[in-house]
Design an enzyme around this catalytic site. Structure first.
Site, PDB file in Angstrom:
ATOM      1  CD  GLU A   1      50.293 -26.526 -12.186  1.00  0.00           C
ATOM      2  OE1 GLU A   1      50.031 -26.289 -11.017  1.00  0.00           O
ATOM      3  OE2 GLU A   1      49.477 -27.003 -12.986  1.00  0.00           O
TER       4      GLU A   1
ATOM      5  CD  GLU B   1      45.180 -32.209 -13.878  1.00  0.00           C
ATOM      6  OE1 GLU B   1      45.596 -32.892 -14.839  1.00  0.00           O
ATOM      7  OE2 GLU B   1      45.899 -31.376 -13.290  1.00  0.00           O
TER       8      GLU B   1
ATOM      9  NE  ARG C   1      44.615 -22.738 -18.498  1.00  0.00           N
ATOM     10  CZ  ARG C   1      45.012 -23.378 -17.402  1.00  0.00           C
ATOM     11  NH1 ARG C   1      46.136 -24.064 -17.397  1.00  0.00           N
ATOM     12  NH2 ARG C   1      44.307 -23.316 -16.301  1.00  0.00           N
TER      13      ARG C   1
ATOM     14  CG  ASP D   1      45.332 -22.916  -8.819  1.00  0.00           C
ATOM     15  OD1 ASP D   1      44.487 -22.801  -9.711  1.00  0.00           O
ATOM     16  OD2 ASP D   1      45.934 -23.974  -8.579  1.00  0.00           O
TER      17      ASP D   1
ATOM     18  CD  GLU E   1      42.323 -27.669  -8.207  1.00  0.00           C
ATOM     19  OE1 GLU E   1      41.992 -27.097  -9.262  1.00  0.00           O
ATOM     20  OE2 GLU E   1      43.520 -27.876  -7.897  1.00  0.00           O
TER      21      GLU E   1
HETATM   22  C1  BDP Z   1      45.553 -26.162 -10.675  1.00  0.00           C
HETATM   23  C2  BDP Z   1      45.231 -27.626 -10.633  1.00  0.00           C
HETATM   24  C3  BDP Z   1      45.932 -28.423 -11.668  1.00  0.00           C
HETATM   25  C4  BDP Z   1      45.750 -27.754 -13.023  1.00  0.00           C
HETATM   26  C5  BDP Z   1      46.234 -26.330 -12.953  1.00  0.00           C
HETATM   27  C6  BDP Z   1      45.982 -25.535 -14.215  1.00  0.00           C
HETATM   28  O1  BDP Z   1      45.569 -28.104  -9.351  1.00  0.00           O
HETATM   29  O2  BDP Z   1      45.408 -29.724 -11.632  1.00  0.00           O
HETATM   30  O3  BDP Z   1      46.433 -28.445 -14.009  1.00  0.00           O
HETATM   31  O4  BDP Z   1      45.549 -25.647 -11.950  1.00  0.00           O
HETATM   32  O5  BDP Z   1      45.071 -24.730 -14.206  1.00  0.00           O
HETATM   33  O6  BDP Z   1      44.501 -25.540 -10.032  1.00  0.00           O
HETATM   34  O7  BDP Z   1      46.692 -25.695 -15.193  1.00  0.00           O
END
Ligand code: BDP
Length: 726
Positions: free
Chosen positions: A309, A185, A342, A383, A411
């Site tokens: 998420e 990912e 987290r 983020d 990213e």
């Molecule tokens: C975001 C990403 C995602 C990650 C998420 C995370 O787009 O793919 O799973 O953070 O940190 O930046 O959990």
């Protein structure tokens, strides 16, 4: 025949080029552990006169690995072989080991260097002067060996040495977002380096080289799977595979951690619930943890992404983050394992401002977590954007350990096609003053436990590593892995020092290369901010892929995934009002910080549109209107990539042709991407400002619709069937 001749001629030309320029072909696999042969005879003689070394008594596997590294380094750089005799100790001799392994020499090490610190000093041993590399522990000795080799790699003197160093942070960990199917990912450097199918039987040399590279910068932990975890990772079949990796990493002082899925007791254990207060659930985790330790006695612990998420978490069962984290912590405590929980949480209820959510959820829990729980906080409140202010949680939970989470994989920074050295981004955050304990309460002091010695400390970096030959996709992306390790060891180092070391170790000590290229590196992050998200703009990239511009995105799954939610451009102006007249996110910072950023007169340009909605005609410090300033940043960002290319062109012949050509081509991609960002954003925001692009700038090549309609297929890093999007 003619063609063959031609082919041979060009091969010969390449060979000649390699010979003439004195640089050999290089695919970047060796990272910063190149150990290139010294070619300057004066330097060779200088070191050869200073150094002799013995096969030191290596009483453990770690000391043996340190020994092997030293031999590789000294042989590759100086063709120096170990002496046969073990008696000689004179000023040229390297004496290496712990007080235990060198028992007969009566060496002492001060307690103050801790368990991972080391000493490298010119000193008397048995009344003879020599260079002593020592530490309390075997891993400390290994760190000392790597740092001694660094002295040679960077051509420093080895006379009168008196170096003493130790890590300021305990848990220095790479987080791999690697899936069990080997996709990564947000990974842009090939597949996962963990070859699950062939494990545990086959040990890839990469695992060893990965561990060496980490140990060379002091990284001592590795979370091997994605935070969006698969429950299977805890099944016996995978524990056996993890055990095989742990056996390799152990020699290099690296502990293994796994990301766990909170619902594992249901998915793997067949229980009806994963409620953390349910006795059967507690028992399942305690048993599972015991099982893990039976495979891996020095297992590090768990990383958890909960209630974010779509991931399950304690809130799924009506419980809190504290309930969830403490339950896992209790299972791990008897084995000295830790939980990294987290703070990157946002749930299905769309908040008034996503940047506020982590603070709102975690701050009330200060002091309530077990002492083997550490809260892992991203550097900024949204983020991993190209630029964010520091996360307001730093300093706001004085009785709770907080661990920094940086993202090494790019990213939001152009993936592995853009040269972006992230150290300035890290430093900007680490040196920010939170004011939580008065002036000087930098993020660095907070995360190194400067205000509460009882708290455990940590730093995590989301890895940018994959199966690409050069590991990270872009030769310069390796510098971000390297810099992370250096900062985790000492967050107060300077980006320039780290870049200098990395360039010398990775490419060459030629100052005609190091000095201009270091300049490029130090400027690169600001350039990228300029062509992507200047003046505090954020989250305006392509939806879900996060590649390329997408300021027009307004139809993503939920409002706070849309670019329009973040830039709020309208006919009056642009920017997210986070003052008290807007979302009041500023209230999460201390009054000194809030006051500074809330006031338009003092708010730095860098954060302007992060905190304020500002009129297009607003007069900036430069004298420009906001609109003209924005346009200026986009154009100068793209221009700076051209400048970077010009500098790199001049480096031809100073480094190996392979990496020279690779960087050259990647810079071509970066330039076209920077131009796309510039033109797309300027044209899009112009639909609101209705103001002209000053005539000093070239016009965008295409109309806005062209940029909006661009499609990209199978963009790396998102996996699954999500193959196309803009
Ligand atoms: C975001 C990403 C995602 C990650 C998420 C995370 O787009 O793919 O799973 O953070 O940190 O930046 O959990």
């Amino acid at each position: 025949m003619k063609r063959k001749l031609l082919k041979n001629t060009s091969a010969l030309a390449l060979l000649l080029l390699v010979t003439i320029s004195n640089v050999r072909a290089d695919n970047g696999y060796k990272l910063w552990l190149e150990y290139s042969k010294l070619t300057n005879q004066k330097e060779v003689v200088f070191y050869q006169q200073k150094l002799r070394y013995l096969i030191f008594p290596a009483t453990s596997a770690t000391l043996k690995a340190a020994q092997a590294e030293l031999q590789t380094g000294l042989n590759d750089m100086l063709s120096l072989k170990p002496e046969k005799s073990v008696e000689i100790i004179n000023s040229q001799t390297l004496v290496i080991g712990t007080p235990q392994s060198l028992k007969s020499l009566a060496i002492t090490v001060p307690d103050s260097i801790g368990d991972e610190g080391y000493l490298i000093k010119t000193t008397l041993v048995n009344k003879r002067s020599c260079i002593l590399i020592t530490a309390k522990t075997d891993i400390g000795v290994m760190y000392g060996v790597f740092n001694f080799l660094k002295l040679l790699q960077t051509r420093q003197s080895v006379n009168d040495l008196n170096i003493s160093d130790h890590p300021r942070i305990t848990y220095r960990i790479l987080d791999h977002w690697d899936n069990l199917n080997r996709s990564v990912e947000r990974g842009y450097a090939g597949s996962s380096i963990w070859n699950w199918h062939k494990l545990p039987g086959f040990i890839d040399q990469r695992y060893i080289d990965y561990a060496r590279a980490n140990a060379s910068v002091g990284i001592n932990g590795s979370v091997i799977n994605n935070v969006n975890a698969d429950a299977l990772i805890l099944s016996p079949a995978y524990l056996l595979k993890i055990q095989a990796l742990a056996n390799v990493f152990r020699l290099y002082g690296i502990k293994i951690y796994v990301s766990v899925k909170f619902s594992s007791p249901v998915e793997l254990g067949g229980l009806k619930t994963a409620d953390p207060l349910d006795p059967a659930v507690k028992k399942w985790w305690a048993d599972k943890v015991n099982e893990i330790y039976s495979y891996i006695p020095d297992f590090g612990g768990f990383l958890v992404k909960a209630n974010s998420e779509g991931q399950p978490g304690p809130q799924t069962y009506g419980r809190s983050h504290v309930d969830g984290a403490n339950m896992l912590a209790d299972a791990l405590a008897p084995h000295q394992g830790i939980v990294m929980w987290r703070a990157f949480v946002y749930d299905n209820k769309v908040p008034d401002d996503r940047s506020k959510q982590a603070f709102n959820e975690f701050k009330p829990f200060d002091g309530k977590f077990r002492n083997n729980v550490i809260i892992q906080v991203k550097n900024g409140p949204i983020d991993f954007q190209p630029r964010e202010p520091f996360h307001p949680l730093f300093g706001a939970m004085p009785n709770t350990p907080l661990m920094m989470e940086f993202q090494l994989t790019q990213e939001y920074l152009g993936f592995s096609t853009h040269l972006v050295y992230e150290a300035p981004l890290f430093t900007e955050c680490l040196q920010s003053d939170t004011y939580t304990q008065g002036k000087g309460s930098t993020v660095s002091r907070v995360i190194t436990g400067g205000f509460n010695k009882k708290l455990i400390t940590g730093m995590a970096g989301v890895a940018n590593i994959g199966t690409d030959v050069n590991w990270c996709g872009h030769p310069f992306a390796q510098a971000n892995w390297y810099a992370f390790g250096r900062f985790a060891w000492n967050p107060d180092l300077s980006p320039a020092t780290i870049a200098d070391d990395w360039l010398r170790m990775t490419f060459t000590n030629d100052n005609g290369f190091v000095s201009p290229v270091k300049k490029i590196m130090l400027q690169s992050r600001e350039n990228t901010v300029n062509y992507m998200t200047p003046l505090g703009l954020h989250h305006i990239m392509g939806v879900s892929t996060h590649y390329g511009p997408g300021p027009w995105v307004d139809n993503a799954g939920r409002p706070d995934w849309n670019a329009t939610y973040y830039h709020k451009a309208d006919s009056a102006g642009i920017g997210f009002d986070r003052t008290s007249s807007g979302s009041d996110a500023l209230a999460q910072y201390m009054p000194q910080v809030k006051g500074h950023w809330e006031n338009l007169a003092t708010c730095p340009d860098e954060y302007l549109l992060w905190f304020h909605h500002v009129k297009w005609t607003y007069k900036m410090r430069s004298g420009n209107s906001l609109w003209n300033e924005l346009v200026h940043h986009y154009y100068s960002g793209a221009e700076s990539v051209k400048q970077m290319q010009l500098t790199w062109d001049k480096m031809s012949g100073k480094v190996d042709p392979e990496r020279f050509a690779e960087v050259n081509q990647l810079m071509g991609i970066q330039l076209s991407e920077a131009l796309r960002w510039r033109d797309a954003c300027v044209l899009y925001f112009q639909t609101f400002s209705k103001m002209p692009i000053e005539s000093i700038y070239p016009k965008p090549d295409h109309p806005l619709s062209y940029y909006k309609d661009m499609k990209f297929y199978y963009v790396p890093g998102i996996g699954g069937n999500n193959y196309m999007t803009n």
